[in-house]
Design a protein around this motif. Structure first.
Motif, short mmCIF file in Angstrom:
data_model
loop_
_atom_site.label_atom_id
_atom_site.label_comp_id
_atom_site.label_asym_id
_atom_site.label_seq_id
_atom_site.Cartn_x
_atom_site.Cartn_y
_atom_site.Cartn_z
N LYS A 1 -0.28 -29.96 -32.01
CA LYS A 1 -1.46 -29.95 -32.92
C LYS A 1 -1.75 -31.31 -33.31
O LYS A 1 -2.71 -31.90 -33.38
CB LYS A 1 -1.26 -28.99 -34.09
CG LYS A 1 -2.73 -29.09 -34.79
CD LYS A 1 -2.51 -27.94 -36.07
CE LYS A 1 -3.83 -27.97 -36.81
NZ LYS A 1 -5.06 -27.31 -36.04
N LEU B 1 -6.48 -31.73 -24.72
CA LEU B 1 -6.61 -31.12 -26.02
C LEU B 1 -7.68 -31.90 -26.62
O LEU B 1 -8.04 -33.08 -26.56
CB LEU B 1 -5.29 -31.72 -26.94
CG LEU B 1 -4.21 -31.01 -26.14
CD1 LEU B 1 -2.81 -31.62 -26.94
CD2 LEU B 1 -3.88 -29.45 -26.26
N VAL C 1 -7.77 -29.05 -31.93
CA VAL C 1 -8.25 -27.72 -32.32
C VAL C 1 -8.38 -26.74 -31.19
O VAL C 1 -8.35 -25.75 -31.64
CB VAL C 1 -9.75 -28.03 -33.05
CG1 VAL C 1 -9.70 -28.82 -34.35
CG2 VAL C 1 -10.67 -28.83 -32.14
N LEU C 2 -8.52 -27.26 -30.10
CA LEU C 2 -8.35 -26.32 -28.83
C LEU C 2 -7.93 -27.12 -27.70
O LEU C 2 -7.86 -28.28 -27.59
CB LEU C 2 -9.76 -25.77 -28.53
CG LEU C 2 -11.06 -26.57 -28.18
CD1 LEU C 2 -10.99 -26.71 -26.65
CD2 LEU C 2 -12.08 -26.14 -28.68
N ARG D 1 -6.88 -26.90 -22.99
CA ARG D 1 -7.14 -26.08 -21.87
C ARG D 1 -6.00 -26.75 -20.94
O ARG D 1 -5.85 -27.87 -20.66
CB ARG D 1 -8.52 -26.68 -21.24
CG ARG D 1 -8.85 -25.99 -19.84
CD ARG D 1 -10.36 -26.35 -19.55
NE ARG D 1 -10.72 -25.84 -18.38
CZ ARG D 1 -11.34 -24.49 -18.30
NH1 ARG D 1 -11.28 -23.77 -19.20
NH2 ARG D 1 -11.66 -23.94 -17.04
N ASN E 1 -8.22 -21.79 -21.22
CA ASN E 1 -8.28 -22.31 -22.59
C ASN E 1 -7.37 -21.64 -23.37
O ASN E 1 -7.12 -20.35 -23.37
CB ASN E 1 -9.70 -21.90 -23.09
CG ASN E 1 -10.84 -22.74 -22.34
OD1 ASN E 1 -10.49 -23.88 -21.94
ND2 ASN E 1 -11.86 -22.25 -22.33
N ASP F 1 -6.04 -21.55 -27.79
CA ASP F 1 -6.27 -22.09 -29.27
C ASP F 1 -4.95 -22.84 -29.71
O ASP F 1 -3.99 -22.61 -29.50
CB ASP F 1 -6.51 -20.83 -30.33
CG ASP F 1 -7.98 -20.17 -30.11
OD1 ASP F 1 -8.96 -21.04 -29.53
OD2 ASP F 1 -8.05 -18.86 -30.21
N ILE F 2 -5.19 -23.82 -30.58
CA ILE F 2 -4.30 -24.62 -31.18
C ILE F 2 -3.94 -23.97 -32.69
O ILE F 2 -4.90 -23.81 -33.48
CB ILE F 2 -4.46 -26.09 -31.34
CG1 ILE F 2 -4.79 -26.54 -30.15
CG2 ILE F 2 -3.48 -26.78 -31.98
CD1 ILE F 2 -3.89 -26.71 -29.20
N GLU F 3 -2.89 -23.57 -32.79
CA GLU F 3 -2.58 -22.95 -34.28
C GLU F 3 -1.97 -23.93 -35.06
O GLU F 3 -1.14 -24.92 -34.69
CB GLU F 3 -1.76 -21.62 -33.98
CG GLU F 3 -2.85 -20.64 -33.09
CD GLU F 3 -1.94 -19.18 -32.75
OE1 GLU F 3 -0.73 -18.97 -33.32
OE2 GLU F 3 -2.43 -18.43 -32.11
#
Length: 140
Positions: A45, A82, A124-125, A127, A136, A138-140
């Motif tokens: 992140k 990212l 934030v996201l 691939r 794809n 999601d970034i947590e």
């Protein structure tokens, strides 16, 4: 399906000697630059890079913080992109956090060098590309 993005992508990142960062130029087109690997990362992140305050990239991030970073493992033909934002940090604590022995070669005045700053990327996201397909996540 990518079961554990943080582990898979994190391992890929840690093995690369080069990273690519992208910014948006004044003309609205993307600009990409090869960089040394991030000096520090928090999962997948948050990433910290070192650069010159006087660089074109810093002025682009100040004008538009949208950014992208990319890591490529050419041996296994896989990569991770990212997307997120890039902040330019010039406070002493941030600069000291990623300072390394030998950096005086690039920043003769040390941590206080006005031409030394930190780029903080927040994803934030993402691939991930491998085995001739992309996914794809999601970034947590």
């Amino acid at each position: 399906m990518l079961k554990n993005p943080e582990q898979t992508i994190g391992t890929l990142i840690d093995k690369q000697g080069v990273s690519f960062i992208s910014s948006i130029g004044e003309d609205g087109f993307p600009c990409t630059k090869a960089m040394l690997p991030p000096r520090k990362r928090e999962g997948i992140k948050i990433f910290y890079f070192t650069t010159n305050t006087s660089s074109m990239r810093v002025s682009q991030y100040r004008a538009n913080p949208k950014a992208c970073i990319y890591f490529c493992d050419k041996r296994f033909f896989r990569g991770a992109m990212l997307q997120g934002t890039m902040e330019v940090l010039e406070d002493h604590a941030s600069k000291e956090m990623i300072w390394r022995e030998g950096d005086n070669m690039y920043y003769p005045q040390g941590i206080a060098d006005p031409d030394y700053c930190v780029l903080k990327f927040t994803a934030v996201l993402g691939r991930y590309y491998h085995h001739f397909s992309s996914q794809n996540f999601d970034i947590e």
